[in-house]
Motif scaffolding. Sequence first.
Motif, PDB file in Angstrom:
ATOM      1  N   ARG A 299      -7.776 -14.956  -6.385  1.00 30.94           N
ATOM      2  CA  ARG A 299      -7.809 -13.710  -7.146  1.00 30.94           C
ATOM      3  C   ARG A 299      -6.515 -12.936  -6.972  1.00 30.94           C
ATOM      4  O   ARG A 299      -5.951 -12.983  -5.865  1.00 30.94           O
ATOM      5  CB  ARG A 299      -8.970 -12.816  -6.657  1.00 30.94           C
ATOM      6  N   PRO A 300      -6.062 -12.114  -7.933  1.00 31.98           N
ATOM      7  CA  PRO A 300      -6.559 -12.056  -9.309  1.00 31.98           C
ATOM      8  C   PRO A 300      -6.111 -13.290 -10.097  1.00 31.98           C
ATOM      9  O   PRO A 300      -4.964 -13.714  -9.972  1.00 31.98           O
ATOM     10  CB  PRO A 300      -5.924 -10.780  -9.880  1.00 31.98           C
ATOM     11  N   THR A 301      -7.011 -13.823 -10.904  1.00 35.68           N
ATOM     12  CA  THR A 301      -6.766 -15.114 -11.564  1.00 35.68           C
ATOM     13  C   THR A 301      -5.557 -15.086 -12.497  1.00 35.68           C
ATOM     14  O   THR A 301      -4.878 -16.084 -12.651  1.00 35.68           O
ATOM     15  CB  THR A 301      -8.002 -15.537 -12.380  1.00 35.68           C
TER      16      THR A 301
ATOM     17  N   GLU B 171       0.853  -1.205   0.000  1.00 36.73           N
ATOM     18  CA  GLU B 171       0.000   0.000   0.000  1.00 36.73           C
ATOM     19  C   GLU B 171       0.876   1.238   0.000  1.00 36.73           C
ATOM     20  O   GLU B 171       0.541   2.268  -0.549  1.00 36.73           O
ATOM     21  CB  GLU B 171      -0.838   0.073   1.292  1.00 36.73           C
TER      22      GLU B 171
ATOM     23  N   GLN C 121     -10.993  -8.183  -9.971  1.00 35.23           N
ATOM     24  CA  GLN C 121     -11.396  -9.320 -10.787  1.00 35.23           C
ATOM     25  C   GLN C 121     -12.666  -9.009 -11.582  1.00 35.23           C
ATOM     26  O   GLN C 121     -12.804  -9.431 -12.726  1.00 35.23           O
ATOM     27  CB  GLN C 121     -11.629 -10.523  -9.866  1.00 35.23           C
TER      28      GLN C 121
ATOM     29  N   PRO D 139      -7.890  -8.658   7.205  1.00 30.71           N
ATOM     30  CA  PRO D 139      -7.128  -7.424   6.951  1.00 30.71           C
ATOM     31  C   PRO D 139      -7.699  -6.180   7.632  1.00 30.71           C
ATOM     32  O   PRO D 139      -6.978  -5.216   7.832  1.00 30.71           O
ATOM     33  CB  PRO D 139      -7.167  -7.282   5.422  1.00 30.71           C
TER      34      PRO D 139
ATOM     35  N   ARG E 251       5.088  -0.228  -3.156  1.00 29.49           N
ATOM     36  CA  ARG E 251       5.001  -1.462  -3.926  1.00 29.49           C
ATOM     37  C   ARG E 251       6.379  -1.920  -4.418  1.00 29.49           C
ATOM     38  O   ARG E 251       6.673  -3.104  -4.418  1.00 29.49           O
ATOM     39  CB  ARG E 251       4.060  -1.271  -5.115  1.00 29.49           C
TER      40      ARG E 251
ATOM     41  N   ARG F 133      -8.978  -5.362   0.840  1.00 31.47           N
ATOM     42  CA  ARG F 133      -8.003  -5.822  -0.163  1.00 31.47           C
ATOM     43  C   ARG F 133      -8.309  -7.246  -0.633  1.00 31.47           C
ATOM     44  O   ARG F 133      -7.423  -8.073  -0.754  1.00 31.47           O
ATOM     45  CB  ARG F 133      -6.563  -5.786   0.396  1.00 31.47           C
ATOM     46  N   CYS F 134      -9.576  -7.523  -0.940  1.00 34.23           N
ATOM     47  CA  CYS F 134      -9.958  -8.898  -1.287  1.00 34.23           C
ATOM     48  C   CYS F 134      -9.842  -9.179  -2.785  1.00 34.23           C
ATOM     49  O   CYS F 134     -10.015 -10.312  -3.212  1.00 34.23           O
ATOM     50  CB  CYS F 134     -11.378  -9.194  -0.818  1.00 34.23           C
ATOM     51  N   TYR F 135      -9.605  -8.138  -3.587  1.00 37.14           N
ATOM     52  CA  TYR F 135      -9.414  -8.275  -5.037  1.00 37.14           C
ATOM     53  C   TYR F 135     -10.682  -8.598  -5.822  1.00 37.14           C
ATOM     54  O   TYR F 135     -10.618  -8.824  -7.024  1.00 37.14           O
ATOM     55  CB  TYR F 135      -8.350  -9.332  -5.382  1.00 37.14           C
ATOM     56  N   GLU F 136     -11.851  -8.651  -5.167  1.00 35.49           N
ATOM     57  CA  GLU F 136     -13.070  -8.943  -5.925  1.00 35.49           C
ATOM     58  C   GLU F 136     -13.300  -7.878  -6.993  1.00 35.49           C
ATOM     59  O   GLU F 136     -13.667  -8.183  -8.123  1.00 35.49           O
ATOM     60  CB  GLU F 136     -14.297  -9.015  -5.003  1.00 35.49           C
TER      61      GLU F 136
ATOM     62  N   MET G 217      -9.248  -1.513  -6.468  1.00 34.66           N
ATOM     63  CA  MET G 217      -8.491  -1.748  -5.241  1.00 34.66           C
ATOM     64  C   MET G 217      -7.086  -1.134  -5.311  1.00 34.66           C
ATOM     65  O   MET G 217      -6.602  -0.577  -4.329  1.00 34.66           O
ATOM     66  CB  MET G 217      -8.388  -3.252  -4.992  1.00 34.66           C
ATOM     67  N   ASP G 218      -6.470  -1.212  -6.467  1.00 37.09           N
ATOM     68  CA  ASP G 218      -5.148  -0.597  -6.607  1.00 37.09           C
ATOM     69  C   ASP G 218      -5.235   0.917  -6.392  1.00 37.09           C
ATOM     70  O   ASP G 218      -4.323   1.538  -5.854  1.00 37.09           O
ATOM     71  CB  ASP G 218      -4.556  -0.888  -7.993  1.00 37.09           C
TER      72      ASP G 218
ATOM     73  N   ARG H 159     -14.986 -15.698  -0.394  1.00 38.52           N
ATOM     74  CA  ARG H 159     -15.135 -14.315   0.052  1.00 38.52           C
ATOM     75  C   ARG H 159     -14.042 -13.987   1.060  1.00 38.52           C
ATOM     76  O   ARG H 159     -13.240 -14.845   1.420  1.00 38.52           O
ATOM     77  CB  ARG H 159     -16.521 -14.098   0.679  1.00 38.52           C
ATOM     78  N   CYS H 160     -14.054 -12.736   1.528  1.00 31.81           N
ATOM     79  CA  CYS H 160     -12.991 -12.317   2.454  1.00 31.81           C
ATOM     80  C   CYS H 160     -13.315 -12.762   3.880  1.00 31.81           C
ATOM     81  O   CYS H 160     -14.458 -12.683   4.316  1.00 31.81           O
ATOM     82  CB  CYS H 160     -12.869 -10.801   2.407  1.00 31.81           C
TER      83      CYS H 160
ATOM     84  N   CYS I 222      -9.221 -15.074  -0.260  1.00 30.31           N
ATOM     85  CA  CYS I 222      -9.044 -14.249  -1.462  1.00 30.31           C
ATOM     86  C   CYS I 222      -7.785 -14.555  -2.264  1.00 30.31           C
ATOM     87  O   CYS I 222      -7.838 -14.755  -3.473  1.00 30.31           O
ATOM     88  CB  CYS I 222      -8.981 -12.782  -1.060  1.00 30.31           C
ATOM     89  N   TYR I 223      -6.642 -14.554  -1.574  1.00 29.91           N
ATOM     90  CA  TYR I 223      -5.370 -14.434  -2.293  1.00 29.91           C
ATOM     91  C   TYR I 223      -4.944 -15.659  -3.069  1.00 29.91           C
ATOM     92  O   TYR I 223      -4.014 -15.591  -3.860  1.00 29.91           O
ATOM     93  CB  TYR I 223      -4.268 -13.995  -1.310  1.00 29.91           C
TER      94      TYR I 223
ATOM     95  N   SER J 100     -21.083  -4.684  -7.075  1.00 29.62           N
ATOM     96  CA  SER J 100     -21.818  -5.940  -6.942  1.00 29.62           C
ATOM     97  C   SER J 100     -21.067  -6.963  -6.106  1.00 29.62           C
ATOM     98  O   SER J 100     -21.649  -7.643  -5.267  1.00 29.62           O
ATOM     99  CB  SER J 100     -22.078  -6.528  -8.335  1.00 29.62           C
ATOM    100  N   ASP J 101     -19.747  -7.048  -6.319  1.00 27.52           N
ATOM    101  CA  ASP J 101     -18.989  -8.131  -5.687  1.00 27.52           C
ATOM    102  C   ASP J 101     -18.153  -7.684  -4.490  1.00 27.52           C
ATOM    103  O   ASP J 101     -17.395  -8.485  -3.937  1.00 27.52           O
ATOM    104  CB  ASP J 101     -18.084  -8.807  -6.737  1.00 27.52           C
ATOM    105  N   CYS J 102     -18.295  -6.420  -4.076  1.00 28.60           N
ATOM    106  CA  CYS J 102     -17.487  -5.918  -2.960  1.00 28.60           C
ATOM    107  C   CYS J 102     -17.840  -6.654  -1.663  1.00 28.60           C
ATOM    108  O   CYS J 102     -18.996  -6.672  -1.238  1.00 28.60           O
ATOM    109  CB  CYS J 102     -17.715  -4.417  -2.797  1.00 28.60           C
TER     110      CYS J 102
END
Lengths: 294, 324
Positions: free
Chosen positions: A157-159, A49, B216, A198, A52, B210-213, B225-226, A193-194, A153-154, B156-158
């Motif tokens: 994602r991201p795929t 954050e 994605q 965090p 990077r 920071r779940c990246y949903e 998120m970034d 899901r989360c 999550c990690y 939607s996915d947050c």
Amino acid sequence: MKYAFYPGCVSRGGCPELYPAAKLICQRLGIELDEMPSAACCGAGVMQEKNRLLGDVLNARTLAMAEKRGLPLMTICSTCQGVMSQANHRMKSDPAYLAQINSHIAEEGLEYKGTVQPKHLLWVLIEDFGLDKLTPLITKPLGGLRIAPFYGCYIVRPTEALGIQDHPERQRSLETLISTVGATVVDFEGKTRCCGFPILTINEKNSMTMVGKHTSQAKDLGADAMVTPCPLCHLNLDGYQPKAASQAQRRIDLPILHLPQLIGLAMGISPRELGLQRNIVSTKPLMMKLGVGA
Amino acid sequence: MELTLRIKRFNPGAERPQAYWKDYPVSIEDNATVLDTLIYIRESLDGSLTLRCSCRSAICGSCAMRINGHAGLACKTKASEAKDKDGVIRVEPAGNMPAVKDLAVNLDLFWRKIEQVEPYLKPQGPVPEAEYVVSNESMLHLSGVTACIMCGACVSDCTVLEVDPNFLGPAALAKAYRFTADPRDGDAKGVSRDRLRTLSEYGGMWDCTRCYECVQACPKGVAPMDRIMALRDQAIKAGFGNNNGARHTEAFTESVGHSGMLDELQLPIKTVGVTNLPALLGFAPVGFRALTHGKLPPLVHKNIENVENVRKLYQKLDASESEK
């Protein structure tokens, strides 16, 4: 089979039961682990954050150490897995960036060529070790147990950074292992899901709502336990489950297992050796159901 | 190509309005999108199906919905790639917003959040004689975030909005960043202090998990998120560090810079503030349970081997560290 081993911070800190359990099952499976004592924290996405580049440099350093050993790298934490995969993805897709990063680790005599793919134990068991080799080692199948997978999550994602396109089977890897150890999968909506960890110290109420929601959902679907490949998810889902239950004003009492604890139990390793007595939500009812003593 | 669209239907005018799944087996062209399939169903099989769509080219942002449980644009999703091994595609309305009918949702929450971040330039510096001039470089990195088509897939996915509708959410925070990072916004140096102060409050940038949903889900590569992470960096640099989120980031980074590893005992203490007695006492039950289960992190935090190499990297790369 040999891996450069990156256990991360939490498996030796907040979840001290994970590190020995992971090492024990690897030893029993004949997976040799070469630990890297100079490797630093991955940054967990928190350091990233603020800086990077610094986070990526630290991860390049770790990846370069594995590369130098000529070994693939194994993680036992989804967060380490995700953060390192993302750093790796950025470096591999931008040669100028990789060169910039290499200029920083050169002083230490390191250079990262970009040949390492960090791989979580979850994926190692399925893709490298193989279910055909694992199945005969399951001497105490967990038949009769209903287990809910929790990815967090990690590791999903991201795929793109996680190579899910090339390995679609990774999306069902936990279910695959739950079935392999003879248990029944309890599928539920919250599995990717989360967990809320965090934001635990930032917005505890939301964090506890997340814990309560996922664990209650699995419990109400009849799960005897939940399994996770992420020690950070474990800290929240297990360690904070009593608090989440009190916020939700209900009983939950759902034991949360680390992935190596699940595999180890099915291999006939004693609960004590797997550190189950260290789990906050009691695993005793689960052991009674299995007919296993400590 | 044969497939089945499993659509979540909802009719508020029904006698007992309740969402239900309905299967539509169809035979469509191999290159059809999910939207093509939905339109075919509406026009040829069931005229009562409601959905929003317009451009069919991932520009208007009307057809965001959940496809196989994850938000995306129906017009940008190929049916052949979305169907599972049984040839089924699950389609349901976007999440975190109430369904109006079938696949159309009420976007009030989405727009309210966008309005809340005041999505327009608010320059506070001296007014230039002619137009505001900005360099190319300073605007280039904003092209990613201005690509937002306001489809609501990220909302939607947050995972936070799911449990707390007070959260500003990914779309609005990314939009806020579009202004805080614009050199024309804020003071003469382009620092949007007022915005960063407000965005640091409860429900703002620090509530993101920071779940990246959202990364994605976004069909346009905005990576909300970034942008939220960049907002956090801006806020800390602008001096808004007196909150748990900022302290958490600082303490985490500092710990790794000192020992190479995270000190999990120190982190929560430094996050809530070492003098914040009520919050520290709040840790007691959890700490006690951890202690009695033999789960407490090591009291003496060890350094990694060759930690001086990590410290050197910090000196070189972490400006705030070297300033101390």
